[in-house]
Design an enzyme around this catalytic site. Sequence first.
Site, PDB file in Angstrom:
ATOM      1  CD  GLU A  20      -2.347   1.325   2.827  1.00  0.00           C
ATOM      2  OE1 GLU A  20      -2.811   2.420   3.183  1.00  0.00           O
ATOM      3  OE2 GLU A  20      -2.356   0.294   3.536  1.00  0.00           O
TER       4      GLU A  20
ATOM      5  CG  ASP B  51      -0.328   1.633   6.279  1.00  0.00           C
ATOM      6  OD1 ASP B  51       0.742   1.047   6.018  1.00  0.00           O
ATOM      7  OD2 ASP B  51      -0.600   2.785   5.894  1.00  0.00           O
TER       8      ASP B  51
ATOM      9  CG  ASP C 268      -4.384   2.476   8.908  1.00  0.00           C
ATOM     10  OD1 ASP C 268      -4.665   1.603   8.053  1.00  0.00           O
ATOM     11  OD2 ASP C 268      -3.840   3.555   8.617  1.00  0.00           O
TER      12      ASP C 268
ATOM     13  CG  ASP D 297      -7.934   4.658   5.635  1.00  0.00           C
ATOM     14  OD1 ASP D 297      -9.170   4.507   5.535  1.00  0.00           O
ATOM     15  OD2 ASP D 297      -7.404   5.755   5.842  1.00  0.00           O
TER      16      ASP D 297
END
Length: 695
Positions: free
Chosen positions: A474, A547, A549, A551
């Site tokens: 990403e 990541d 998180d 998102d």
Amino acid sequence: MGSADYSARHLSVLEGLEAVRKRPGMYIGSTDERGLMHCLWEIIDNSVDEALAGFGGGIDVVLHPDDSVEVRDSARGIPVDIEPKTGLSGVEVVFTKLHAGGKFGGGSYSASGGLHGVGASVVNALSERLDVEVDRDGKTWAMSFHRGEPGVFDDRGKAPTPDAPFTPFVADSELRVVGRVAKAKTGTRIRYWADRQIFGRDASFQPDGLVARARQTAFLVPGLRIVIDDQRSSDGEKTEFHFDGGISQFADYLAPDAGVTDTWRITGEGHFTETVPVLNESGNMVPTEVKRTCEVDIALRWGTGYETVMKSFVNIIATPKGGSHQTGFEQGLMKFFRTQFEQNARRLKIAATEKLEKDDLLAGLTAVLTVRLPEPQFEGQTKEVLGTPAVRNIVANVLTKGLGERFTSTKRDDKAQASVLLDKLVAEMKSRISARAHKETQRRKSALESSTLPAKLVDCRSTNVAQTELFIVEGDSALGTARRGRDSEYQALLPIRGKILNVQRASVSDMLSNAECAAIIQVIGAGSGRTFDLESARYGKVIIMSDADVDGAHIRTLLLTLFFRYMRPMVEAGRVFAAVPPLHRVQTVGRGSRQSETIYTYSEAELRAVLADLKKRNIGWKDPIQRYKGLGEMDADQLASTTMDRAHRMLRRVRVSDAEQAAKVFEMLMGNEVAPRKEFIIAGSDSLSRDRIDA
């Protein structure tokens, strides 16, 4: 049993049933769980045939704790009067004579699942004990059998068991009267214990298969109520099925994707003649030409995906291996849509060299095909393939006529759906042609040829597919770190920009035209959808590295949706993984001879546990503790040692243990229907911790 007790009566009962016990596979396919279930459905289908004929609206199936199974219905009840040719009661004829019953030779049923007249007698022959009770003429009649032989079990006031002393009949057929019922009440109850001399000890009735088949039957016979009551354990379930929508509702239930068309219902019938042997009054078989009527009922719809779900039935008996009716269905589809392509070639921009094939038509198709006809010809008693040749043309003609009415309809919805469907079929055809051309030229790219792959791909040197890994990373910042931390011999990197297309909602053409999706499919090099070839995949593992998180989780879900829908064999082969980057980095403080140490943790709970342990051991740490918001915050050494190095990293393998269930979850989370997703979020809100929200 002594020789004096062994009469001609025993021989007449056992001569046919002994053949069943010696060669059970000929009648039920196998002696494992499939054969066990086949026996049960032979009994249930007799009750279903009664419901089809308009008698009895409910069937109860009870799985008892003692390994027996019971089937109850409220139909007409098996005849209890004496059958004149044999001098036996109707009950005994049904359960001891092969090729006997209301379906063998016609008369009682215009169309039924049973046709050889062997179902009940075969189950009886393969049962250690079978008890039957019939409510008829104001009485409850009963008879018992031991491995096919009629007689009486002495249960001595206890619960029935196959181990009870058994006395076979020697002379007369004794149908006992065990109770009285209302004159209008009729029905049959059959309870049997499968013979463990025939079936393995490990073979057992599988509730999942039973429930699925019961649901299917309830769809096929609108208004029929079927109850499955599993009493074998304390947590056994009682499941009831009752549907009024018929096969249209069945097609909607089976459909794995959002619809391109509504569910279309097509019905019709055709006539044919066939020569069959018929028993005349003198007892001889005489070839006779009879006229038959074949009723056809079809429900079909096309969806946005590429999977094909095809269910075909003859007199509500499933034919999983197809037969003449399914061949006619496919021929009718092909004939109709090839004609449509010829008529609309200019609008659809179809070149003369582009030809529609069967796979293009079947992509995204969900269809339920049922035909009803008297005495269908099957290949074997297991009835998996229909052989009656005349059915092929009848089904093809009914289908082409029904589709023709849809495509010539002046209704706005019909015209719009017909146009969208033709566009979908053209897209499938062009996708297949381009995929075939791509596959023919696709080769494993060497370093000198890598310019034909996306420029942003950072490929590896190794050509050993089993060793290679593709990291889908990403963002560009993470790519830079991963590039310095990777092992360039076998680890390749492909960066993606943010969130890719949600392919659960998008069409195939939208997916292929999306740059990120197209790049992933091109780099893996094995095609997509129906043309996906696992052997051509350029990498042994695909690792999604996003990541830690919200998102990142969303991106990972979107990527998994892409793999699940268009590259599912990769998931099924266990070659798709999710990287697990750490959330925290704890740096301990060294004192004296003790060196400082770096500890990575992967959750808040793990961090608290580590800090508590350090405190207990009187070891300090540097504040503030580093909390990684993204992969780009790590340096190359940290990313390599925690997430990419095979010796230390942690990967989560993505599996599809239940493809149907997984498809439903993907549709709920990523599909067009908002209401189920909202219910899911509300239902799980109580279990969500605020600490898990990265805001």
